[in-house]
Design an enzyme around this catalytic site. Structure first.
Site, PDB file in Angstrom:
ATOM      1  N   ASN A  31     -13.069  -3.124  -2.328  1.00  0.00           N
ATOM      2  CA  ASN A  31     -12.467  -2.490  -1.144  1.00  0.00           C
ATOM      3  C   ASN A  31     -12.424  -3.430   0.056  1.00  0.00           C
ATOM      4  OD1 ASN A  31     -13.313  -0.157  -2.832  1.00  0.00           O
ATOM      5  ND2 ASN A  31     -12.536   0.996  -1.084  1.00  0.00           N
ATOM      6  N   THR A  67      -7.121  -5.116  -8.471  1.00  0.00           N
ATOM      7  CA  THR A  67      -8.229  -4.332  -7.916  1.00  0.00           C
ATOM      8  C   THR A  67      -9.389  -4.171  -8.901  1.00  0.00           C
ATOM      9  OG1 THR A  67      -8.784  -2.079  -7.197  1.00  0.00           O
ATOM     10  CG2 THR A  67      -6.932  -2.271  -8.681  1.00  0.00           C
ATOM     11  N   ASP A  68     -10.572  -3.914  -8.349  1.00  0.00           N
ATOM     12  CA  ASP A  68     -11.732  -3.629  -9.214  1.00  0.00           C
ATOM     13  C   ASP A  68     -11.618  -2.265  -9.886  1.00  0.00           C
ATOM     14  OD1 ASP A  68     -12.183  -2.005  -6.990  1.00  0.00           O
ATOM     15  OD2 ASP A  68     -14.177  -2.791  -6.544  1.00  0.00           O
ATOM     16  N   GLU A  69     -10.716  -1.408  -9.374  1.00  0.00           N
ATOM     17  CA  GLU A  69     -10.636  -0.043  -9.920  1.00  0.00           C
ATOM     18  C   GLU A  69     -10.168  -0.014 -11.366  1.00  0.00           C
ATOM     19  OE1 GLU A  69      -9.097   3.015  -7.480  1.00  0.00           O
ATOM     20  OE2 GLU A  69      -9.869   2.139  -5.641  1.00  0.00           O
ATOM     21  N   LEU A 105       9.142  -2.231   2.743  1.00  0.00           N
ATOM     22  CA  LEU A 105       8.843  -1.411   3.925  1.00  0.00           C
ATOM     23  C   LEU A 105       8.794   0.074   3.562  1.00  0.00           C
ATOM     24  CD1 LEU A 105      10.798  -3.215   6.808  1.00  0.00           C
ATOM     25  CD2 LEU A 105       8.395  -3.466   6.142  1.00  0.00           C
ATOM     26  N   LYS A 113      -6.785   5.169   4.872  1.00  0.00           N
ATOM     27  CA  LYS A 113      -7.935   4.714   4.088  1.00  0.00           C
ATOM     28  C   LYS A 113      -9.223   4.970   4.873  1.00  0.00           C
ATOM     29  CE  LYS A 113      -4.975   2.935   1.056  1.00  0.00           C
ATOM     30  NZ  LYS A 113      -4.448   1.607   1.031  1.00  0.00           N
ATOM     31  N   GLU A 126       2.063   0.251  -4.556  1.00  0.00           N
ATOM     32  CA  GLU A 126       1.559   1.499  -3.970  1.00  0.00           C
ATOM     33  C   GLU A 126       0.051   1.417  -4.126  1.00  0.00           C
ATOM     34  OE1 GLU A 126       3.056   3.860  -2.365  1.00  0.00           O
ATOM     35  OE2 GLU A 126       5.106   3.178  -2.653  1.00  0.00           O
ATOM     36  N   LYS A 134      -2.160  -0.107 -11.870  1.00  0.00           N
ATOM     37  CA  LYS A 134      -2.563  -1.499 -11.597  1.00  0.00           C
ATOM     38  C   LYS A 134      -3.043  -2.172 -12.890  1.00  0.00           C
ATOM     39  CE  LYS A 134      -2.819  -3.525  -8.195  1.00  0.00           C
ATOM     40  NZ  LYS A 134      -1.815  -4.380  -7.483  1.00  0.00           N
ATOM     41  N   ARG A 154     -12.320  14.295  -4.062  1.00  0.00           N
ATOM     42  CA  ARG A 154     -11.098  13.771  -4.690  1.00  0.00           C
ATOM     43  C   ARG A 154     -11.136  14.084  -6.180  1.00  0.00           C
ATOM     44  NH1 ARG A 154     -10.466   7.359  -3.872  1.00  0.00           N
ATOM     45  NH2 ARG A 154      -9.269   7.918  -2.035  1.00  0.00           N
ATOM     46  N   TYR A 181      -3.343   5.572  -9.809  1.00  0.00           N
ATOM     47  CA  TYR A 181      -3.246   4.257  -9.146  1.00  0.00           C
ATOM     48  C   TYR A 181      -3.867   3.162 -10.014  1.00  0.00           C
ATOM     49  CZ  TYR A 181      -4.832   0.368  -6.254  1.00  0.00           C
ATOM     50  OH  TYR A 181      -5.116  -0.897  -5.786  1.00  0.00           O
TER      51      TYR A 181
HETATM   52  P1  NAD Z   1      -0.656  -1.577   1.424  1.00  0.00           P
HETATM   53  O1  NAD Z   1      -0.304  -0.247   0.863  1.00  0.00           O
HETATM   54  O2  NAD Z   1      -1.228  -1.671   2.783  1.00  0.00           O
HETATM   55  O3  NAD Z   1       0.639  -2.528   1.404  1.00  0.00           O
HETATM   56  C1  NAD Z   1       1.523  -2.586   0.332  1.00  0.00           C
HETATM   57  C2  NAD Z   1       2.798  -3.268   0.815  1.00  0.00           C
HETATM   58  O4  NAD Z   1       3.693  -3.380  -0.306  1.00  0.00           O
HETATM   59  C3  NAD Z   1       3.554  -2.500   1.895  1.00  0.00           C
HETATM   60  O5  NAD Z   1       3.955  -3.373   2.917  1.00  0.00           O
HETATM   61  C4  NAD Z   1       4.742  -1.908   1.169  1.00  0.00           C
HETATM   62  O6  NAD Z   1       5.888  -1.746   2.003  1.00  0.00           O
HETATM   63  C5  NAD Z   1       4.979  -2.952   0.090  1.00  0.00           C
HETATM   64  N1  NAD Z   1       5.682  -2.417  -1.101  1.00  0.00           N
HETATM   65  C6  NAD Z   1       5.394  -1.272  -1.771  1.00  0.00           C
HETATM   66  N2  NAD Z   1       6.236  -1.116  -2.803  1.00  0.00           N
HETATM   67  C7  NAD Z   1       7.042  -2.221  -2.817  1.00  0.00           C
HETATM   68  C8  NAD Z   1       8.103  -2.648  -3.650  1.00  0.00           C
HETATM   69  N3  NAD Z   1       8.520  -1.907  -4.692  1.00  0.00           N
HETATM   70  N4  NAD Z   1       8.702  -3.823  -3.369  1.00  0.00           N
HETATM   71  C9  NAD Z   1       8.307  -4.567  -2.305  1.00  0.00           C
HETATM   72  N5  NAD Z   1       7.329  -4.196  -1.474  1.00  0.00           N
HETATM   73  C10 NAD Z   1       6.690  -3.035  -1.720  1.00  0.00           C
HETATM   74  O7  NAD Z   1      -1.612  -2.240   0.339  1.00  0.00           O
HETATM   75  P2  NAD Z   1      -2.830  -3.245   0.557  1.00  0.00           P
HETATM   76  O8  NAD Z   1      -4.059  -2.461   0.800  1.00  0.00           O
HETATM   77  O9  NAD Z   1      -2.424  -4.304   1.498  1.00  0.00           O
HETATM   78  O10 NAD Z   1      -2.943  -3.855  -0.933  1.00  0.00           O
HETATM   79  C11 NAD Z   1      -2.198  -5.002  -1.299  1.00  0.00           C
HETATM   80  C12 NAD Z   1      -2.475  -5.317  -2.750  1.00  0.00           C
HETATM   81  O11 NAD Z   1      -3.859  -5.543  -2.929  1.00  0.00           O
HETATM   82  C13 NAD Z   1      -2.109  -4.180  -3.711  1.00  0.00           C
HETATM   83  O12 NAD Z   1      -1.585  -4.739  -4.883  1.00  0.00           O
HETATM   84  C14 NAD Z   1      -3.434  -3.491  -3.999  1.00  0.00           C
HETATM   85  O13 NAD Z   1      -3.431  -2.901  -5.282  1.00  0.00           O
HETATM   86  C15 NAD Z   1      -4.379  -4.679  -3.937  1.00  0.00           C
HETATM   87  N6  NAD Z   1      -5.764  -4.386  -3.536  1.00  0.00           N
HETATM   88  C16 NAD Z   1      -6.017  -3.671  -2.406  1.00  0.00           C
HETATM   89  C17 NAD Z   1      -7.344  -3.464  -2.007  1.00  0.00           C
HETATM   90  C18 NAD Z   1      -7.695  -2.704  -0.743  1.00  0.00           C
HETATM   91  O14 NAD Z   1      -8.869  -2.433  -0.513  1.00  0.00           O
HETATM   92  N7  NAD Z   1      -6.738  -2.361   0.110  1.00  0.00           N
HETATM   93  C19 NAD Z   1      -8.384  -3.982  -2.783  1.00  0.00           C
HETATM   94  C20 NAD Z   1      -8.081  -4.700  -3.952  1.00  0.00           C
HETATM   95  C21 NAD Z   1      -6.765  -4.900  -4.302  1.00  0.00           C
HETATM   96  O1  DAU Z   2     -11.605  -0.778  -4.835  1.00  0.00           O
HETATM   97  C1  DAU Z   2     -10.412  -1.340  -4.370  1.00  0.00           C
HETATM   98  C2  DAU Z   2      -9.494  -0.231  -3.911  1.00  0.00           C
HETATM   99  O2  DAU Z   2     -10.003   0.240  -2.674  1.00  0.00           O
HETATM  100  C3  DAU Z   2      -8.047  -0.667  -3.769  1.00  0.00           C
HETATM  101  O3  DAU Z   2      -7.546  -1.059  -5.023  1.00  0.00           O
HETATM  102  C4  DAU Z   2      -7.193   0.473  -3.193  1.00  0.00           C
HETATM  103  O4  DAU Z   2      -5.861   0.022  -2.981  1.00  0.00           O
HETATM  104  C5  DAU Z   2      -7.807   0.888  -1.876  1.00  0.00           C
HETATM  105  O5  DAU Z   2      -7.084   1.985  -1.336  1.00  0.00           O
HETATM  106  C6  DAU Z   2      -9.262   1.271  -2.061  1.00  0.00           C
HETATM  107  O6  DAU Z   2      -9.369   2.479  -2.862  1.00  0.00           O
HETATM  108  P1  DAU Z   2     -10.444   3.611  -2.510  1.00  0.00           P
HETATM  109  O7  DAU Z   2     -10.010   4.897  -3.095  1.00  0.00           O
HETATM  110  O8  DAU Z   2     -11.823   3.148  -2.824  1.00  0.00           O
HETATM  111  O9  DAU Z   2     -10.282   3.595  -0.895  1.00  0.00           O
HETATM  112  P2  DAU Z   2     -10.205   4.782   0.173  1.00  0.00           P
HETATM  113  O10 DAU Z   2     -10.286   4.159   1.522  1.00  0.00           O
HETATM  114  O11 DAU Z   2      -9.075   5.716  -0.082  1.00  0.00           O
HETATM  115  O12 DAU Z   2     -11.547   5.566  -0.104  1.00  0.00           O
HETATM  116  C7  DAU Z   2     -12.807   4.902  -0.040  1.00  0.00           C
HETATM  117  C8  DAU Z   2     -13.878   5.916  -0.410  1.00  0.00           C
HETATM  118  O13 DAU Z   2     -13.981   6.879   0.651  1.00  0.00           O
HETATM  119  C9  DAU Z   2     -13.576   6.701  -1.660  1.00  0.00           C
HETATM  120  O14 DAU Z   2     -14.776   6.940  -2.353  1.00  0.00           O
HETATM  121  C10 DAU Z   2     -12.985   8.018  -1.147  1.00  0.00           C
HETATM  122  C11 DAU Z   2     -13.718   8.203   0.180  1.00  0.00           C
HETATM  123  N1  DAU Z   2     -12.949   8.891   1.244  1.00  0.00           N
HETATM  124  C12 DAU Z   2     -11.707   8.423   1.533  1.00  0.00           C
HETATM  125  C13 DAU Z   2     -10.947   9.019   2.517  1.00  0.00           C
HETATM  126  C14 DAU Z   2      -9.557   8.525   2.852  1.00  0.00           C
HETATM  127  C15 DAU Z   2     -13.518   9.948   1.938  1.00  0.00           C
HETATM  128  O15 DAU Z   2     -14.662  10.353   1.680  1.00  0.00           O
HETATM  129  N2  DAU Z   2     -12.783  10.521   2.930  1.00  0.00           N
HETATM  130  C16 DAU Z   2     -11.514  10.130   3.231  1.00  0.00           C
HETATM  131  O16 DAU Z   2     -10.874  10.748   4.136  1.00  0.00           O
END
Ligand code: NAD
Ligand code: DAU
Length: 358
Positions: free
Chosen positions: A187, A132-134, A33, A197, A82, A162, A290, A158
């Site tokens: 994403n 992640t694809d990143e 949390l 996000k 994170e 990962k 960024r 980040y």
């Molecule tokens: P999020 O930030 O919304 O959620 C992360 C969760 O992990 C939170 O509930 C947080 O409290 C918990 N957490 C953080 N540190 C922790 C710790 N040390 N121990 C236990 N819990 C902890 O993230 P998300 O967007 O749901 O992403 C989930 C996973 O998917 C991540 O591993 C992320 O790298 C991966 N991922 C995300 C995306 C995306 O677009 N959001 C895409 C590809 C992969």
């Molecule tokens: O590709 C998968 C990843 O996608 C995950 O691993 C990450 O956890 C997830 O956060 C996401 O990363 P991005 O950096 O791609 O997502 P974000 O939503 O932060 O940004 C998406 C794109 O939009 C990126 O090119 C940055 C841009 N952006 C983002 C924000 C928050 C803006 O232009 N303005 C903004 O305010």
């Protein structure tokens, strides 16, 4: 039962809700949390015997060892991380702490537990790492999409953290034989997405009459997948994925950021027009880029389709409409996130269920 880590976050929360709706198997949900963890996302499960929430850190070895022995999960799905690139630029330490050290400690706890299982349970056990694809770095406009064969070239704190976690998972398989699977997804977007996000931020800022900050020229490309499709891919890989393999997950929806923002604006114009009759797109504001911003990600998800028969169910048009509709219908969830009330709500609602290390 299964153990999910990070199940109060965006993707983990959607995964837990879907799992409980579609399976008889219970879920132990271990989540620290952080600011990103929101138990309000799971409020519909309050009182459910199929959901055991434990507040704790994946790196708290004593707690994790105890949980594994107590609940004896047949599988672990590791979402905890994170996850926000911008936060990793401002403060990378938490990313190293959770994504690298936390994953290492979790792997060690799991290895200890798994080694002690009877042979049949050891063979059936799975550790699925969600990545992640990143990790693959940035593509030029003409490069082919990332396959599982691409080299790792992470560019942000980040993605580097990962990538490190992926390498640890791979090594625990190669060296110790831990039965692991890794998914690398593009994403995600959809319900319960924290409004830091891109997509949820644009929706909530637009509705609040605030500027819509587009980084740089807005021509960075991401490949968007509806979160429920990511959840179905993870279930598929867990069920029939080949041990030690990695699977790329994507939606075949490559789009520049500015197009995403304009699509959100157009949907809001249709579903909740501005009171002054103007267009939401007038709120778009180009801001500083960024640092180290990756230009393009694209996922080639053919291995997952070919070998495991998975395909996304949503198109971008259907998924983004559902997402905007969800945010319009769930103003209270958004308000509680923005005001911070979701954290107070956690204390009040789950006081008896929250235990373990913080
Ligand atoms: P999020 O930030 O919304 O959620 C992360 C969760 O992990 C939170 O509930 C947080 O409290 C918990 N957490 C953080 N540190 C922790 C710790 N040390 N121990 C236990 N819990 C902890 O993230 P998300 O967007 O749901 O992403 C989930 C996973 O998917 C991540 O591993 C992320 O790298 C991966 N991922 C995300 C995306 C995306 O677009 N959001 C895409 C590809 C992969
Ligand atoms: O590709 C998968 C990843 O996608 C995950 O691993 C990450 O956890 C997830 O956060 C996401 O990363 P991005 O950096 O791609 O997502 P974000 O939503 O932060 O940004 C998406 C794109 O939009 C990126 O090119 C940055 C841009 N952006 C983002 C924000 C928050 C803006 O232009 N303005 C903004 O305010």
């Amino acid at each position: 039962m299964i153990l999910v880590t990070g199940g109060a976050g965006f993707i983990g929360g959607n995964f837990v809700l879907d799992w409980i709706a579609n399976s008889d198997e219970a879920v132990v949900n271990l989540d620290k949390l952080t600011y990103a963890g929101n138990l309000e996302t799971l409020s519909s499960l309050s009182g459910s015997a199929k959901h055991v929430f434990v507040r704790g850190d994946i790196g708290a070895s004593d707690l994790v060892d105890k949980l594994l022995l107590e609940h004896k999960p047949r599988a672990i799905i590791n979402f905890a991380a994170e996850s926000h690139v911008d936060r990793s630029i401002h403060g990378p330490e938490d990313f190293v702490q959770t994504n690298v050290l936390g994953t290492f400690r979790l792997l060690e706890s799991v290895r200890g537990y798994w080694s002690g299982l009877p042979a049949d349970q050891r063979a059936a056990f799975r550790f699925l790492h969600v990545s992640t694809d990143e990790v693959y770095g940035s593509l030029s406009p003409t490069d082919p999409a990332f396959t599982e064969e691409n080299t790792y070239e992470p560019n942000s704190p980040y993605s580097a953290s990962k990538a490190a976690s992926d390498h640890l998972v791979r090594a625990w398989h190669h060296t110790y034989g831990l039965p692991v699977l890794t998914t690398n997804c593009s994403n995600n977007y959809g319900p319960f997405h924290f409004p830091e996000k891109l997509i949820p931020l644009m929706i909530v800022n637009a509705l609040a009459g605030k500027p819509l900050p587009v980084y740089g020229d807005g021509m960075q490309v991401r490949d968007w997948l509806y979160v429920k499709d990511h959840c179905s891919a993870i279930r598929r890989v867990l069920d029939v994925g080949k041990l030690g393999e990695t699977y790329n997950v994507g939606g075949w929806n490559e789009k520049p950021n500015i197009e995403i923002v304009k699509t959100v604006c157009a949907l809001l114009d249709e579903l909740k027009p501005r009171a002054d009759g103007k267009r939401y797109a007038e709120q778009i504001s180009y801001v500083a880029d960024r640092l180290g911003h990756d230009r393009r990600y694209a996922i080639d998800a053919r291995k997952l389709e070919r070998e495991l028969g998975w395909k996304p169910a949503e198109t971008f048009d259907s998924g983004i409409r559902k997402t905007v509709e969800w945010y319009l219908a769930n103003g209270e969830w958004v308000r509680n996130v923005q005001s911070g009330a979701y954290r107070e709500w956690v204390q009040k609602q789950y006081a008896s269920e929250v235990k373990g290390a913080t």
